[in-house]
Scaffold this motif. Structure first.
Motif, mmCIF file in Angstrom:
data_model
loop_
_atom_site.group_PDB
_atom_site.id
_atom_site.type_symbol
_atom_site.label_atom_id
_atom_site.label_comp_id
_atom_site.label_asym_id
_atom_site.label_seq_id
_atom_site.Cartn_x
_atom_site.Cartn_y
_atom_site.Cartn_z
ATOM 1 N N SER A 116 33.792 72.099 74.826
ATOM 2 C CA SER A 116 35.325 71.912 74.895
ATOM 3 C C SER A 116 35.971 70.665 75.501
ATOM 4 C CB SER A 116 36.080 73.321 75.394
ATOM 5 O OG SER A 116 37.546 73.025 75.178
ATOM 6 N N VAL A 117 35.009 70.283 76.651
ATOM 7 C CA VAL A 117 35.362 69.052 77.601
ATOM 8 C C VAL A 117 35.314 67.894 76.738
ATOM 9 C CG1 VAL A 117 34.674 68.006 79.424
ATOM 10 C CG2 VAL A 117 35.368 70.481 79.644
ATOM 11 N N ILE A 118 33.952 67.949 75.801
ATOM 12 C CA ILE A 118 33.609 66.914 75.220
ATOM 13 C C ILE A 118 34.447 66.473 74.015
ATOM 14 C CG2 ILE A 118 31.699 65.889 73.725
ATOM 15 C CD1 ILE A 118 31.379 66.003 76.824
ATOM 16 N N LYS A 119 34.763 67.697 73.295
ATOM 17 C CA LYS A 119 35.910 67.558 72.288
ATOM 18 C C LYS A 119 37.417 67.051 72.672
ATOM 19 C CE LYS A 119 33.963 71.118 69.252
ATOM 20 N NZ LYS A 119 34.503 72.501 68.536
ATOM 21 N N TYR A 120 37.496 67.264 73.932
ATOM 22 C CA TYR A 120 38.918 66.870 74.455
ATOM 23 C C TYR A 120 38.908 65.432 74.797
ATOM 24 C CZ TYR A 120 42.545 65.986 78.016
ATOM 25 O OH TYR A 120 43.424 65.140 78.762
ATOM 26 N N TYR A 121 37.672 64.878 74.996
ATOM 27 C CA TYR A 121 37.450 63.265 75.395
ATOM 28 C C TYR A 121 37.316 62.374 74.234
ATOM 29 C CZ TYR A 121 38.440 64.078 80.511
ATOM 30 O OH TYR A 121 39.110 64.338 81.430
ATOM 31 N N ILE A 122 36.874 63.460 73.028
ATOM 32 C CA ILE A 122 36.839 62.777 71.893
ATOM 33 C C ILE A 122 38.097 62.409 71.563
ATOM 34 C CG2 ILE A 122 35.980 62.942 69.348
ATOM 35 C CD1 ILE A 122 33.637 64.171 70.312
ATOM 36 N N VAL A 163 22.175 67.440 77.826
ATOM 37 C CA VAL A 163 23.199 66.458 76.871
ATOM 38 C C VAL A 163 24.562 66.414 77.428
ATOM 39 C CG1 VAL A 163 24.045 66.487 74.610
ATOM 40 C CG2 VAL A 163 21.597 67.238 75.078
ATOM 41 N N TYR A 164 25.078 67.390 77.821
ATOM 42 C CA TYR A 164 26.296 67.246 78.466
ATOM 43 C C TYR A 164 26.574 66.374 79.519
ATOM 44 C CZ TYR A 164 30.269 68.942 80.977
ATOM 45 O OH TYR A 164 31.548 69.188 81.648
ATOM 46 N N TYR A 165 25.644 66.329 80.222
ATOM 47 C CA TYR A 165 25.662 65.344 81.421
ATOM 48 C C TYR A 165 25.609 63.930 81.099
ATOM 49 C CZ TYR A 165 25.178 69.273 85.110
ATOM 50 O OH TYR A 165 25.218 70.418 85.929
ATOM 51 N N SER A 166 24.859 63.746 79.857
ATOM 52 C CA SER A 166 24.695 62.307 79.511
ATOM 53 C C SER A 166 26.105 61.730 78.907
ATOM 54 C CB SER A 166 23.689 62.454 78.391
ATOM 55 O OG SER A 166 24.185 63.053 77.190
ATOM 56 N N CYS A 167 27.032 62.631 78.763
ATOM 57 C CA CYS A 167 28.542 62.072 78.322
ATOM 58 C C CYS A 167 29.144 61.642 79.452
ATOM 59 C CB CYS A 167 29.053 63.379 77.824
ATOM 60 S SG CYS A 167 28.198 63.983 76.286
ATOM 61 N N ASP A 238 29.634 79.216 86.231
ATOM 62 C CA ASP A 238 29.004 78.045 85.066
ATOM 63 C C ASP A 238 30.015 78.079 84.054
ATOM 64 O OD1 ASP A 238 26.679 76.893 86.177
ATOM 65 O OD2 ASP A 238 25.509 78.448 85.225
ATOM 66 N N ILE A 239 30.903 79.322 83.998
ATOM 67 C CA ILE A 239 32.007 79.136 82.811
ATOM 68 C C ILE A 239 33.209 78.240 83.220
ATOM 69 C CG2 ILE A 239 33.848 80.750 81.827
ATOM 70 C CD1 ILE A 239 31.913 83.084 82.367
ATOM 71 N N PHE A 240 33.243 78.217 84.396
ATOM 72 C CA PHE A 240 34.536 77.293 84.804
ATOM 73 C C PHE A 240 34.254 76.078 85.479
ATOM 74 C CE2 PHE A 240 35.574 82.038 85.134
ATOM 75 C CZ PHE A 240 36.878 81.957 84.425
ATOM 76 N N LYS A 241 33.200 75.584 85.816
ATOM 77 C CA LYS A 241 32.663 74.343 86.044
ATOM 78 C C LYS A 241 33.209 73.290 85.315
ATOM 79 C CE LYS A 241 28.301 75.023 87.376
ATOM 80 N NZ LYS A 241 27.049 74.962 88.077
ATOM 81 N N PRO A 242 32.784 73.413 83.888
ATOM 82 C CA PRO A 242 33.523 72.147 82.885
ATOM 83 C C PRO A 242 34.778 71.975 82.880
ATOM 84 C CG PRO A 242 31.581 73.629 81.749
ATOM 85 C CD PRO A 242 32.167 74.328 83.236
ATOM 86 N N ILE A 243 35.536 73.248 82.812
ATOM 87 C CA ILE A 243 36.915 73.153 82.431
ATOM 88 C C ILE A 243 38.022 73.020 83.663
ATOM 89 C CG2 ILE A 243 36.775 74.280 80.353
ATOM 90 C CD1 ILE A 243 37.593 76.853 81.701
#
Length: 331
Positions: A116-122, A163-167, A238-243
């Motif tokens: 979801s974070v990646i999609k937001y920044y796309i 892969v997520y961190y590579s973004c 881990d659920i909340f760290k990205p968002i």
């Protein structure tokens, strides 16, 4: 809702007229007892028996951190967990299929939120389409996998996070904040310093919530006790760290609210200094009380309440057979 108080100066926490008072060399600050949920202390604090009694009666937790924000320990008012809940939690974890279902749902939820974070920044015109496709394929494979151990679940999770961190370097604007890989003890660059500090604050918040629940924090679902005798907070975090934390870090950097002067650099160690800590904490607290609409409840909740609700949902899954579905961010 009661507040979380942050103390950065050396001083004494004393009881005065059934309220708290924080006394330093320079000033005396009165802390209304009924408005406090948690005290986070980042300096040397003295307190006596009378203060502890007052904290206990009002169910106030104190968390202690070192100068760089590393967690040192906590004082918890004594709230015993009934033996029947400990027994049921242990029995649940010993039933492999039950544990695997809950572990897979927790990790699936974390993956969805990272994506979801990646999609937001796309949407914000970042060049992340290739990583998005890779993450979507990995999520699909994990959802349709027949995992037979928690270790196998953790392997899927680790590859997804890689892969997520590579973004990250494609999300932030400035070369000073370029990110190559996760480094923890010690953080080796500014983004890792922000991640370590932010994740520690999130772990501590979730630990405090768990200690007020029926769940025993020393009985984790996924991560075992490899980091500390307590482990359940890591599963939920881990659920909340990205968002919460990652999104906050990207915003602070891209809006220049955090800059180079907010860090202390010593050889290969990078930490937030007091200026950076103040900026981060102020924005973290503001974000915790931001509300979003929850479709299933048909009302708004703050992120702080969403985290509490997630602990409650896991508790209900284990103790009341109410099937758990994790909180998935929708941007």
């Amino acid at each position: 809702m009661r507040k979380r108080i942050y103390l950065y100066s050396n001083g004494e926490l004393i009881r005065k007229d059934n309220n708290l008072c924080f006394k330093t060399k320079e000033s005396i600050n009165y802390l209304p007892i009924h408005q406090i949920e948690t005290i986070n202390a980042f300096s040397h604090i003295n307190l006596n028996k009378n203060t502890i009694i007052l904290l206990h009666r009002n169910n106030i937790i104190i968390n202690f951190f070192d100068y760089h924000g590393n967690y040192s320990g906590s004082y918890y008012p004594y709230i015993p967990i009934q033996g029947k809940y400990i027994e049921k939690q242990v029995l649940f974890l010993n039933q492999n299929q039950n544990r695997l279902f809950l572990a897979k749902e927790l990790v699936t939820t974390a993956m969805v939120n990272m994506l979801s974070v990646i999609k937001y920044y796309i949407k914000k015109k970042r060049n992340l389409k290739e990583q998005q496709l890779k993450l979507e394929n990995m999520l699909y494979a994990f959802r349709n996998s027949d995992v037979d151990s928690v270790e196998e679940i953790m392997l899927y999770e680790a590859k997804f996070k890689g892969v997520y961190y590579s973004c990250f370097s494609n999300i932030v604007f400035y070369d000073y904040f370029k990110f190559t890989k996760r480094s923890i003890r010690p953080p080796k660059d500014p983004i890792n310093a922000l991640m370590s500090y932010g994740y520690t604050q999130l772990y501590t918040l979730i630990s405090n919530i768990i200690h007020r629940s029926r769940l025993h924090i020393s009985l984790p679902i996924i991560h075992g006790n490899v980091r500390s005798p307590e482990g359940l907070q890591y599963d939920i975090a881990d659920i909340f760290k990205p968002i919460i934390i990652d999104r906050l870090i990207f915003r602070l950097i891209n809006k220049k609210q955090i800059q180079a002067e907010d860090f202390d650099i010593k050889e290969d160690k990078v930490y937030l200094n007091r200026l950076g800590i103040n900026v981060f904490i102020n924005n973290f607290e503001e974000l915790l009380y931001k509300t979003i609409y929850i479709n299933e409840m048909k009302r708004k909740l703050s992120y702080r309440n969403i985290i509490s609700r997630e602990v409650h949902k896991i508790s209900n899954h284990i103790f009341n057979n109410q099937k758990y579905k994790g909180f998935r961010s929708k941007w």
